[in-house]
Write a protein that holds these residues in place. Sequence first.
Motif, PDB file in Angstrom:
ATOM      1  N   TYR A   1      24.767  10.555  46.137  1.00  0.00           N
ATOM      2  CA  TYR A   1      24.390  10.767  44.741  1.00  0.00           C
ATOM      3  C   TYR A   1      25.554  10.432  43.806  1.00  0.00           C
ATOM      4  N   CYS A   2      26.744  10.916  44.149  1.00  0.00           N
ATOM      5  CA  CYS A   2      27.912  10.608  43.308  1.00  0.00           C
ATOM      6  C   CYS A   2      28.118   9.101  43.194  1.00  0.00           C
ATOM      7  N   LYS A   3      27.940   8.380  44.298  1.00  0.00           N
ATOM      8  CA  LYS A   3      28.077   6.923  44.265  1.00  0.00           C
ATOM      9  C   LYS A   3      26.995   6.287  43.401  1.00  0.00           C
ATOM     10  N   LEU A   4      25.778   6.827  43.489  1.00  0.00           N
ATOM     11  CA  LEU A   4      24.666   6.302  42.711  1.00  0.00           C
ATOM     12  C   LEU A   4      24.940   6.360  41.211  1.00  0.00           C
ATOM     13  N   ILE A   5      25.653   7.386  40.763  1.00  0.00           N
ATOM     14  CA  ILE A   5      25.943   7.510  39.328  1.00  0.00           C
ATOM     15  C   ILE A   5      27.304   6.915  38.950  1.00  0.00           C
ATOM     16  N   GLY A   6      27.902   6.137  39.865  1.00  0.00           N
ATOM     17  CA  GLY A   6      29.134   5.426  39.536  1.00  0.00           C
ATOM     18  C   GLY A   6      30.406   6.175  39.863  1.00  0.00           C
ATOM     19  N   GLY A   7      30.350   7.121  40.768  1.00  0.00           N
ATOM     20  CA  GLY A   7      31.537   7.875  41.157  1.00  0.00           C
ATOM     21  C   GLY A   7      31.611   8.043  42.654  1.00  0.00           C
ATOM     22  N   ASP A   8      32.202   9.142  43.057  1.00  0.00           N
ATOM     23  CA  ASP A   8      32.269   9.542  44.459  1.00  0.00           C
ATOM     24  C   ASP A   8      32.577  11.028  44.453  1.00  0.00           C
ATOM     25  N   LEU A   9      32.539  11.647  45.606  1.00  0.00           N
ATOM     26  CA  LEU A   9      32.962  13.045  45.665  1.00  0.00           C
ATOM     27  C   LEU A   9      34.418  13.130  45.223  1.00  0.00           C
ATOM     28  N   VAL A  10      34.796  14.216  44.602  1.00  0.00           N
ATOM     29  CA  VAL A  10      36.120  14.397  43.997  1.00  0.00           C
ATOM     30  C   VAL A  10      37.239  14.236  45.028  1.00  0.00           C
ATOM     31  N   THR A  11      38.266  13.467  44.648  1.00  0.00           N
ATOM     32  CA  THR A  11      39.445  13.274  45.513  1.00  0.00           C
ATOM     33  C   THR A  11      40.720  13.533  44.712  1.00  0.00           C
ATOM     34  N   TRP A  12      41.099  12.575  43.832  1.00  0.00           N
ATOM     35  CA  TRP A  12      42.382  12.727  43.124  1.00  0.00           C
ATOM     36  C   TRP A  12      42.409  13.985  42.272  1.00  0.00           C
ATOM     37  N   GLY A  13      41.272  14.380  41.714  1.00  0.00           N
ATOM     38  CA  GLY A  13      41.235  15.576  40.881  1.00  0.00           C
ATOM     39  C   GLY A  13      41.436  16.857  41.665  1.00  0.00           C
ATOM     40  N   ILE A  14      41.047  16.856  42.919  1.00  0.00           N
ATOM     41  CA  ILE A  14      41.196  18.055  43.749  1.00  0.00           C
ATOM     42  C   ILE A  14      42.582  18.072  44.398  1.00  0.00           C
ATOM     43  N   ARG A  15      43.209  16.908  44.541  1.00  0.00           N
ATOM     44  CA  ARG A  15      44.578  16.849  45.105  1.00  0.00           C
ATOM     45  C   ARG A  15      45.622  17.313  44.099  1.00  0.00           C
ATOM     46  N   ASN A  16      45.362  17.106  42.824  1.00  0.00           N
ATOM     47  CA  ASN A  16      46.306  17.466  41.775  1.00  0.00           C
ATOM     48  C   ASN A  16      46.065  18.922  41.378  1.00  0.00           C
TER      49      ASN A  16
ATOM     50  N   ARG B   1      25.833  19.462  57.036  1.00  0.00           N
ATOM     51  CA  ARG B   1      24.412  19.566  56.688  1.00  0.00           C
ATOM     52  C   ARG B   1      24.107  20.782  55.814  1.00  0.00           C
ATOM     53  N   ALA B   2      25.105  21.638  55.562  1.00  0.00           N
ATOM     54  CA  ALA B   2      24.910  22.793  54.670  1.00  0.00           C
ATOM     55  C   ALA B   2      24.627  22.289  53.258  1.00  0.00           C
ATOM     56  N   LEU B   3      23.926  23.078  52.485  1.00  0.00           N
ATOM     57  CA  LEU B   3      23.559  22.700  51.117  1.00  0.00           C
ATOM     58  C   LEU B   3      24.535  23.313  50.122  1.00  0.00           C
ATOM     59  N   LYS B   4      25.178  22.458  49.350  1.00  0.00           N
ATOM     60  CA  LYS B   4      26.175  22.879  48.363  1.00  0.00           C
ATOM     61  C   LYS B   4      26.057  21.994  47.127  1.00  0.00           C
ATOM     62  N   PHE B   5      26.750  22.394  46.068  1.00  0.00           N
ATOM     63  CA  PHE B   5      26.784  21.609  44.838  1.00  0.00           C
ATOM     64  C   PHE B   5      27.895  20.561  44.926  1.00  0.00           C
ATOM     65  N   PRO B   6      27.595  19.292  44.679  1.00  0.00           N
ATOM     66  CA  PRO B   6      28.638  18.253  44.703  1.00  0.00           C
ATOM     67  C   PRO B   6      29.503  18.274  43.447  1.00  0.00           C
ATOM     68  N   ILE B   7      30.793  18.017  43.634  1.00  0.00           N
ATOM     69  CA  ILE B   7      31.684  17.740  42.515  1.00  0.00           C
ATOM     70  C   ILE B   7      31.919  16.236  42.541  1.00  0.00           C
ATOM     71  N   CYS B   8      31.394  15.543  41.546  1.00  0.00           N
ATOM     72  CA  CYS B   8      31.550  14.086  41.463  1.00  0.00           C
ATOM     73  C   CYS B   8      32.726  13.741  40.571  1.00  0.00           C
ATOM     74  N   GLU B   9      33.318  12.583  40.856  1.00  0.00           N
ATOM     75  CA  GLU B   9      34.492  12.107  40.112  1.00  0.00           C
ATOM     76  C   GLU B   9      34.251  10.662  39.705  1.00  0.00           C
ATOM     77  N   ARG B  10      34.593  10.345  38.469  1.00  0.00           N
ATOM     78  CA  ARG B  10      34.435   8.987  37.944  1.00  0.00           C
ATOM     79  C   ARG B  10      35.346   8.026  38.700  1.00  0.00           C
ATOM     80  N   ARG B  11      34.841   6.841  38.984  1.00  0.00           N
ATOM     81  CA  ARG B  11      35.633   5.786  39.638  1.00  0.00           C
ATOM     82  C   ARG B  11      35.908   4.680  38.668  1.00  0.00           C
TER      83      ARG B  11
END
Length: 179
Positions: A72-87, A169-179
């Motif tokens: 879903y995150c990729k579909l809207i032009g992002g991905d799951l959060v990476t750099w934002g969660i590392r900082n 496979r657990a159900l959780k809320f995604p945190i998406c990040e802009r790419r």
Amino acid sequence: MNLNQQSETAVALPVRCADNPAVCNHNGTCYDTSTGYVCLCNAWYTGRNCETVLRDHLVVTTLNTWVDARNYCKLIGGDLVTWGIRNAAVRRSIINQLLRPIKGDGFWIGLTDRQKESRWVYVDGVSATLNNTDFYNLEPNNLGSITGSANCAQVFRGFSFQMDDDVCRALKFPICERR
């Protein structure tokens, strides 16, 4: 001035999408209207022509598996959060501004050891280290499932919004990040 003289006024014709297919930036979608055009911007941008960054992170308030969350995150032009969660500073901002207001327990992030057990890697290819993760005490521990396959990382409210591993496979809320 001669009264018989007519002044010339330039009339600008409205821009149409077909006349300028690139009028909407950042993959915005152009729609013709009676007065010109309107850009429908994706989730990350705003402005007449989708030229202004609106946000870098968003939480999807639909529960998803880790794989579906990433898709879903990729579909809207992002991905799951990476750099934002590392900082650490950005991570605190995400937690305080986006996660705390939501009545959810777990939030998927772009960190997994699905390729090789115990080798945690962010989806942008950066290896996890003690300096760029914030796992709760004794995490990741590969618990949480009978099969022992807790291969996807979340930020978990129950652990004061620190990282935890869980079954993908657990159900959780995604945190998406802009790419």
